[in-house]
Design an enzyme around this catalytic site. Structure first.
Site, PDB file in Angstrom:
ATOM      1  CD  GLU A  87      84.928   4.461 -35.632  1.00  0.00           C
ATOM      2  OE1 GLU A  87      85.726   3.523 -35.333  1.00  0.00           O
ATOM      3  OE2 GLU A  87      84.463   5.223 -34.777  1.00  0.00           O
ATOM      4  N   GLY A 136      82.767   5.549 -30.424  1.00  0.00           N
ATOM      5  CA  GLY A 136      82.665   5.166 -31.826  1.00  0.00           C
ATOM      6  C   GLY A 136      81.440   4.311 -32.051  1.00  0.00           C
ATOM      7  CD  GLU A 137      79.931   0.428 -30.044  1.00  0.00           C
ATOM      8  OE1 GLU A 137      78.923   0.192 -29.342  1.00  0.00           O
ATOM      9  OE2 GLU A 137      80.968  -0.258 -29.991  1.00  0.00           O
ATOM     10  N   GLY A 138      79.169   4.421 -34.086  1.00  0.00           N
ATOM     11  CA  GLY A 138      77.952   5.141 -34.441  1.00  0.00           C
ATOM     12  C   GLY A 138      77.113   5.590 -33.277  1.00  0.00           C
TER      13      GLY A 138
END
Length: 349
Positions: free
Chosen positions: A165, A311-313
């Site tokens: 995300e 974050g961001e996978g």
């Protein structure tokens, strides 16, 4: 372009949780039988053996695979960000989406390094969710629409899904969700996120407390239902990840969950039905202080712990390397018979 689809209502997603398919026990048994014949002492590859069995059981095939992996990043903006709960302004969400598209973010490099497909799904960034200290973050239609975007993000014929995300203010939303779903003191769920400290961190705690109070009053007596908590306190990107988790279960795609915010999406699904996230593993333990508590609450054990909190996978993408190792050792090793190795030889000791 921001994605939008017709909202079918949250009832559909409640049914998806209640009708989730079970693992393929025949595939799991086949993996265990092969593991018992590989040229190594029993159990000597530790969690790699468990991961091979997990992949096979949820993919529904005796020989697991991790060749076609999708990292799906969902981006959303939060009205509560206006209360100063993040060290960065809300505009950064859209700026980072542009950075993903240009190939300049950390996840782009990790996807390139491990041969992963990358999909970025912005969710109505020009229209943040409502300030959830004052009213519900999302309407039922909004929440269902975001979940549907997540469900539709899965590519055909993938072996493994990583969810991640981007969204300024979303560690506040995640903390509020954990507080609503699992109780305890709000302060135990709130961390620095993008770097807030001191009085700003205390203000973040107070925002979560106020949001939880309002949500409890709004939902009435009794335990707040998980989809109600998501609508009241979540964000579009969290709802989309929850939708993706449910869709993956029905399409027999195992899921690697990223950090604190992605785990909040998994927590919602976890509370929807027993075993609803059995097809999920948590890729890594985030440096966000409450993540360890959150992972325990959903009954998981992270694969990696690298002090990351991006974050961001990114943590889920790194964990793909572990999944690929599990598949490679399981499928590529010789058996005692094929290698003409005696079971009494102590091979691998």
């Amino acid at each position: 372009m921001d994605q939008a689809v017709a909202a079918p209502g949250l009832e559909r997603f409640a049914r998806l949780a209640e009708t989730a398919p079970e693992p393929d026990e025949a595939a799991a048994r086949a993996v265990r039988a092969r593991q018992a014949n590989l040229t190594k002492p029993p159990g000597s590859l530790g969690r790699l053996e468990e991961i091979a069995e997990w992949l096979a059981a949820w993919q529904g095939r005796e020989m697991p695979a991790a060749d076609r992996v999708l990292v799906a990043i969902f981006a959303g903006n939060h009205g509560v960000a206006a209360r100063g709960v993040s060290a960065y302004p809300a505009e950064v969400t859209a700026q980072m989406v542009a950075n993903f598209s240009a190939g300049g973010a950390a996840i782009n490099q990790l996807a390139r390094a491990f041969g992963l497909a990358l999909k970025v799904v912005p969710l109505d960034l020009a229209r943040p969710t409502q300030d959830f200290t004052l009213t519900s973050a999302m309407s039922e239609e909004d929440c269902a629409q975001a979940m549907e975007c997540g469900a539709q993000a899965l590519d055909d014929e993938i072996d493994l899904l990583c969810i991640g995300e981007m969204g300024i203010g979303n560690t506040t939303a995640a903390a509020a969700l954990f507080h609503a779903l699992f109780g305890g003191e709000a302060a135990a769920w709130v961390g620095p996120g993008t770097g807030v400290q001191g009085p700003a961190l205390q203000a973040k705690v107070e925002v979560v407390e106020a949001a939880a109070r309002r949500a409890r009053q709004s939902s009435g007596p009794g335990e707040m239902p998980p989809l109600g908590a998501l609508r009241q306190l979540g964000g579009r990107e969290i709802a989309a990840m929850a939708g993706a988790i449910l869709a993956a279960r029905h399409r027999r795609v195992p899921v690697l969950v990223d950090g604190f915010v992605a785990t909040a999406a998994a927590a919602v699904v976890h509370r929807m039905a027993p075993g609803a996230i059995d097809h999920c593993l948590v890729g890594h333990l985030s440096a966000e202080p409450a993540h360890e508590r959150a992972v325990r609450a959903i009954g998981k054990r992270p694969l990696l712990s690298l002090d990351m909190r991006l974050g961001e996978g990114s943590g889920a993408a790194l964990a793909v390397a572990v999944a690929k190792a599990a598949v490679a050792t399981h499928s590529g090793m010789a058996t005692f018979e094929s290698a003409a190795v005696s079971r009494e030889s102590g091979a691998g000791s």
